[in-house]
Design an enzyme around this catalytic site. Structure first.
Site, PDB file in Angstrom:
ATOM      1  N   ARG A   1       0.581  -1.004  -0.421  1.00  5.56           N
ATOM      2  CA  ARG A   1       0.006   0.108   0.173  1.00  5.56           C
ATOM      3  C   ARG A   1       0.780   1.739  -0.077  1.00  5.56           C
ATOM      4  O   ARG A   1       1.602   2.209   1.146  1.00  5.56           O
ATOM      5  CB  ARG A   1      -0.893  -0.380   0.984  1.00  5.56           C
ATOM      6  CG  ARG A   1      -2.031   1.446   1.166  1.00  5.56           C
ATOM      7  CD  ARG A   1      -2.879   0.873   2.574  1.00  5.56           C
ATOM      8  NE  ARG A   1      -3.743   1.753   2.306  1.00  5.56           N
ATOM      9  CZ  ARG A   1      -3.552   3.613   3.328  1.00  5.56           C
ATOM     10  NH1 ARG A   1      -2.011   3.613   4.147  1.00  5.56           N
ATOM     11  NH2 ARG A   1      -4.360   3.931   3.868  1.00  5.56           N
TER      12      ARG A   1
ATOM     13  N   SER B   1     -13.490  -2.986   1.424  1.00  5.74           N
ATOM     14  CA  SER B   1     -13.430  -2.643   2.208  1.00  5.74           C
ATOM     15  C   SER B   1     -14.925  -2.476   1.966  1.00  5.74           C
ATOM     16  O   SER B   1     -15.258  -1.745   0.935  1.00  5.74           O
ATOM     17  CB  SER B   1     -13.041  -1.175   2.272  1.00  5.74           C
ATOM     18  OG  SER B   1     -11.234  -1.117   2.204  1.00  5.74           O
TER      19      SER B   1
ATOM     20  N   LYS C   1      -4.570   6.577   8.205  1.00  9.04           N
ATOM     21  CA  LYS C   1      -5.374   6.998   7.053  1.00  9.04           C
ATOM     22  C   LYS C   1      -5.730   7.679   7.033  1.00  9.04           C
ATOM     23  O   LYS C   1      -6.644   8.154   8.313  1.00  9.04           O
ATOM     24  CB  LYS C   1      -6.320   5.574   6.058  1.00  9.04           C
ATOM     25  CG  LYS C   1      -7.451   6.185   5.443  1.00  9.04           C
ATOM     26  CD  LYS C   1      -8.372   4.682   5.786  1.00  9.04           C
ATOM     27  CE  LYS C   1      -8.954   4.472   3.572  1.00  9.04           C
ATOM     28  NZ  LYS C   1      -8.765   5.600   2.978  1.00  9.04           N
TER      29      LYS C   1
HETATM   30  C1  LIG Z   1      -7.239  -5.021   4.828  1.00 12.68           C
HETATM   31  C2  LIG Z   1      -8.094  -3.672   4.300  1.00 12.68           C
HETATM   32  N1  LIG Z   1      -9.073  -3.531   4.312  1.00 12.68           N
HETATM   33  C3  LIG Z   1      -8.607  -1.583   4.267  1.00 12.68           C
HETATM   34  C4  LIG Z   1      -8.633  -1.696   3.225  1.00 12.68           C
HETATM   35  C5  LIG Z   1      -9.145   0.350   3.057  1.00 12.68           C
HETATM   36  O1  LIG Z   1      -8.901   0.334   1.590  1.00 12.68           O
HETATM   37  P1  LIG Z   1      -9.770   1.389   1.161  1.00 12.68           P
HETATM   38  O2  LIG Z   1     -11.087   1.802   1.877  1.00 12.68           O
HETATM   39  O3  LIG Z   1      -9.130   1.535  -0.102  1.00 12.68           O
HETATM   40  O4  LIG Z   1      -8.438   2.847   1.672  1.00 12.68           O
HETATM   41  P2  LIG Z   1      -6.828   2.716   0.973  1.00 12.68           P
HETATM   42  O5  LIG Z   1      -6.415   1.379   2.312  1.00 12.68           O
HETATM   43  O6  LIG Z   1      -7.015   2.584  -0.406  1.00 12.68           O
HETATM   44  O7  LIG Z   1      -6.604   4.223   1.784  1.00 12.68           O
HETATM   45  C6  LIG Z   1      -7.456  -1.612   3.410  1.00 12.68           C
HETATM   46  N2  LIG Z   1      -6.230  -0.499   2.515  1.00 12.68           N
HETATM   47  N3  LIG Z   1      -6.876  -2.761   3.191  1.00 12.68           N
HETATM   48  C1  LIG Z   2      -5.660   1.565   5.139  1.00 13.27           C
HETATM   49  C2  LIG Z   2      -7.047   1.499   6.726  1.00 13.27           C
HETATM   50  N1  LIG Z   2      -8.269   1.245   5.599  1.00 13.27           N
HETATM   51  C3  LIG Z   2      -8.934   1.302   7.439  1.00 13.27           C
HETATM   52  C4  LIG Z   2     -10.267   1.088   7.283  1.00 13.27           C
HETATM   53  O1  LIG Z   2     -10.859   1.806   8.029  1.00 13.27           O
HETATM   54  O2  LIG Z   2     -10.319   0.789   5.979  1.00 13.27           O
HETATM   55  S1  LIG Z   2      -8.585   1.927   8.580  1.00 13.27           S
HETATM   56  C5  LIG Z   2      -6.388   2.231   7.759  1.00 13.27           C
HETATM   57  C6  LIG Z   2      -5.277   2.362   8.637  1.00 13.27           C
HETATM   58  C7  LIG Z   2      -4.521   1.065   9.132  1.00 13.27           C
HETATM   59  O3  LIG Z   2      -3.422   0.991  10.082  1.00 13.27           O
HETATM   60  P1  LIG Z   2      -3.022   1.150  11.895  1.00 13.27           P
HETATM   61  O4  LIG Z   2      -3.325  -0.563  11.427  1.00 13.27           O
HETATM   62  O5  LIG Z   2      -1.631   2.358  11.812  1.00 13.27           O
HETATM   63  O6  LIG Z   2      -3.763   1.784  12.878  1.00 13.27           O
END
Ligand SMILES: Cc1ncc(COP(=O)(O)OP(=O)(O)O)c(N)n1
Ligand SMILES: Cc1nc(C(=O)O)sc1CCOP(=O)(O)O
Ligand SMILES: [Mg+2]
Length: 209
Positions: free
Chosen positions: A39, A110, A139
């Site tokens: 990512r 998601s 995020k």
């Molecule tokens: C396993 C997993 N779950 C949720 C996310 C979040 O995806 P998304 O809503 O497309 O947000 P970004 O990661 O693209 O900022 C994820 N990446 N992985």
């Molecule tokens: C990549 C991402 N997606 C989210 C969602 O809510 O879909 S939260 C998130 C960030 C997760 O990072 P951390 O483990 O450091 O909190």
């Protein structure tokens, strides 16, 4: 894909690491993560050939440790590298369009509410990511945290669907998440910032309930 593949789902890009990212990833792979998501996002994300080469290097490490290599958002990169799968959000390319180009691969989606969940199931997502469960700093555009209530609601309605929880998950709160019904935890900072990744990953794998 097995539901157990979601047990410790590490997600990383260069912006998440203070150390050399490939060292962080190999450390996490040696510690026993069960799935990896590339990512590479944010204002200082790698671009062009550097971006592709970094993805290839991550993929090579995952292949060596026989851990699925998942690409976040970028369908073109996932196809170019023939990744093991892709993860998309509600604002990314629709699942049905990806499936046409990416048959036989893992597609994760998601979901943030019941409607998005039912659409993901209807369209054949291999797993869903539910979050943010807790407050996250990784995020900036995350939705408000829901706590574990939405995991419980979805697990109750879909007893056998592969679910991974994400957002602010640490070794302190992961048992609550698993007890609510998630098959595993998706984590960025708790693993990236860990001083002992083997211990951190083992604690994520341990169910104390
Ligand atoms: C396993 C997993 N779950 C949720 C996310 C979040 O995806 P998304 O809503 O497309 O947000 P970004 O990661 O693209 O900022 C994820 N990446 N992985
Ligand atoms: C990549 C991402 N997606 C989210 C969602 O809510 O879909 S939260 C998130 C960030 C997760 O990072 P951390 O483990 O450091 O909190
Ligand atoms: Mg996305």
């Amino acid at each position: 894909m097995n539901r157990s593949d979601l047990a410790v789902y590490f997600i990383m890009g260069t912006e998440n690491c203070k150390e050399e990212p490939l060292n962080v990833l190999e450390d996490a792979l040696q510690a026993g993560i069960t799935m990896f998501q590339f990512r590479e996002k944010g204002p200082r994300a790698l671009k062009g050939e550097e971006y592709v080469e970094f993805a290839r290097a991550c993929q090579r490490l995952c292949n060596h440790y026989h851990v699925p290599f998942i690409v976040n958002d970028d369908v073109e990169l996932a196809l170019k590298l023939q990744a093991d799968g892709i993860h998309v959000g509600q604002k990314d390319m629709a699942l049905v369009n990806i499936r046409e180009q990416f048959k036989g691969k893992i597609i994760g989606v998601s979901v943030h509410n019941e409607e998005e969940m039912s659409k993901a199931v209807l369209n054949g997502a291999d797993y869903v990511g539910i979050g943010p469960i807790f407050k996250t700093t990784s995020k900036p555009d995350a939705e408000p945290p829901t706590g574990v209530s939405f995991i419980k609601e979805i697990r109750n309605k879909y007893p056998n669907y592969p679910i991974v929880a994400i957002g602010g998950i640490t070794t302190e709160n992961s048992n609550e998440v698993l007890q609510a019904g998630a098959d595993g935890v998706a984590v960025i900072s708790a693993i990236c910032q860990s001083s002992n990744r083997r211990e951190t990953v083992n604690r994520f794998k341990t169910k104390n309930y």
